[in-house]
Write an enzyme that holds these catalytic residues in place. Structure first.
Site, PDB file in Angstrom:
ATOM      1  N   GLU A   1       0.849  -1.186   0.000  1.00 18.06           N
ATOM      2  CA  GLU A   1       0.000   0.000   0.000  1.00 18.06           C
ATOM      3  C   GLU A   1       0.894   1.248   0.000  1.00 18.06           C
ATOM      4  OE1 GLU A   1      -3.855   1.380   2.634  1.00 18.06           O
ATOM      5  OE2 GLU A   1      -2.097   0.687   3.726  1.00 18.06           O
TER       6      GLU A   1
ATOM      7  N   CYS B   1      -4.623  -3.731   3.351  1.00 19.39           N
ATOM      8  CA  CYS B   1      -4.292  -3.302   4.703  1.00 19.39           C
ATOM      9  C   CYS B   1      -5.402  -3.542   5.746  1.00 19.39           C
ATOM     10  CB  CYS B   1      -3.857  -1.834   4.680  1.00 19.39           C
ATOM     11  SG  CYS B   1      -2.953  -1.301   6.165  1.00 19.39           S
TER      12      CYS B   1
ATOM     13  N   LYS C   1     -10.399  -0.153  -1.886  1.00 22.50           N
ATOM     14  CA  LYS C   1     -10.447  -0.560  -0.481  1.00 22.50           C
ATOM     15  C   LYS C   1     -11.811  -0.287   0.145  1.00 22.50           C
ATOM     16  CE  LYS C   1      -7.533   0.248   3.664  1.00 22.50           C
ATOM     17  NZ  LYS C   1      -6.518   1.196   4.189  1.00 22.50           N
TER      18      LYS C   1
END
Length: 281
Positions: free
Chosen positions: A47, A164, A122
């Protein structure tokens, strides 16, 4: 000669991104080339591989669309190196940039011809103020994604895309496994306190409960005076064993993914077929 035979070889890249895009490109592209030389078929970047800004304002200013310079460079690199590239979290000015003034945290997958095969945005945005860590409010400048993508067939296996903070939501990993994923990927920029406490145990848990390989490229070290990342990029196998790991500092590690072994683990312990969807969805 590569230490592992060709086939399911993946490389996990660990870097310290800053607000200097050119520096980040030099760092990442050099490691991608090294990974390709060592026989990797797919290379995973963390990321924020494009940059980590000093503030939300700077992140918005530095962000680019998918057809911009940064993605163009990586498309060329994938083609040149003949590798698939997981670009683990790109600050994307999406279609709605003009109307929302916010970006997406976008995990891009490029094939070895340089084509964009998938773009996952995300779903879970990181908003937390933990003791000893800077308060981060991703939702203040980022739009959440709206869909989970079906796993993508790649030369190393069927790849489920996440980013993440998504790691903390096991339902997402289970949904990807149910859709056929053999590899789950969690490119990250974990803070030092949360990383030290939770990084490895969560990654290994996802590998064990989903019976998937888990590939997790991570940011490491100090990005700016206010922010540092934990590092410890790793690959875990479907039994939960850590088969490759970086420590501190920029670098890479390689792992061989064995899909025959994955199928054996699933046959020996057919946990997925025992799920009681009739009771808990």
């Amino acid at each position: 000669a590569p230490a592992v035979s060709p086939g399911g070889v993946v490389a996990v890249v660990q870097v310290t991104s800053t607000a200097d895009k050119e520096h980040n490109w030099q760092q990442c592209s050099a490691l991608v080339r090294r990974a390709a030389e060592r026989g990797a078929r797919a290379v995973f970047l963390p990321e924020g591989f494009d940059f980590i800004g000093d503030s939300p304002q700077q992140s918005l200013a530095l962000a680019e669309p998918l057809h911009g310079d940064i993605v163009g460079r990586y498309r060329q690199l994938a083609k040149e190196c003949d590798v698939w590239l997981s670009l683990g979290g790109f600050h994307e000015r999406g279609q709605d940039w003009d109307s929302t003034g916010r970006i997406y945290n976008c995990h891009l997958l490029l094939d070895n011809s340089g084509a964009v095969v998938a773009a996952y945005r995300k779903l879970h945005l990181f908003d937390a103020a933990l003791p000893g860590a800077p308060a981060l409010s991703e939702s203040s400048f980022t739009n959440p994604g709206r869909e989970l993508l079906p796993p993508v067939p790649t030369p190393v296996g069927k790849l489920g895309l996440a980013v993440c903070y998504d790691l903390r939501f096991p339902e997402l990993a289970q949904a990807l496994r149910g859709a056929g994923a053999q590899i789950l990927t969690f490119p990250s920029a974990f803070t030092v306190p949360t990383g030290a406490a939770h990084w490895e145990v969560l990654l290994r848990a996802r590998a064990i409960e989903c019976q998937c390989y888990v590939v997790a490229a991570a940011q490491t070290g100090r990005h700016n005076p206010g922010r540092a990342s934990f590092g410890h990029s790793l690959v875990a196998d479907p039994w939960g064993t850590v088969v490759a790991q970086c420590q501190e500092g920029p670098g890479l590690c390689l792992a061989q993914l064995d899909l025959t072994y994955l199928e054996q683990v699933r046959q020996n312990l057919p946990v997925h077929s025992h799920r009681r969807g009739d009771i808990y969805g």
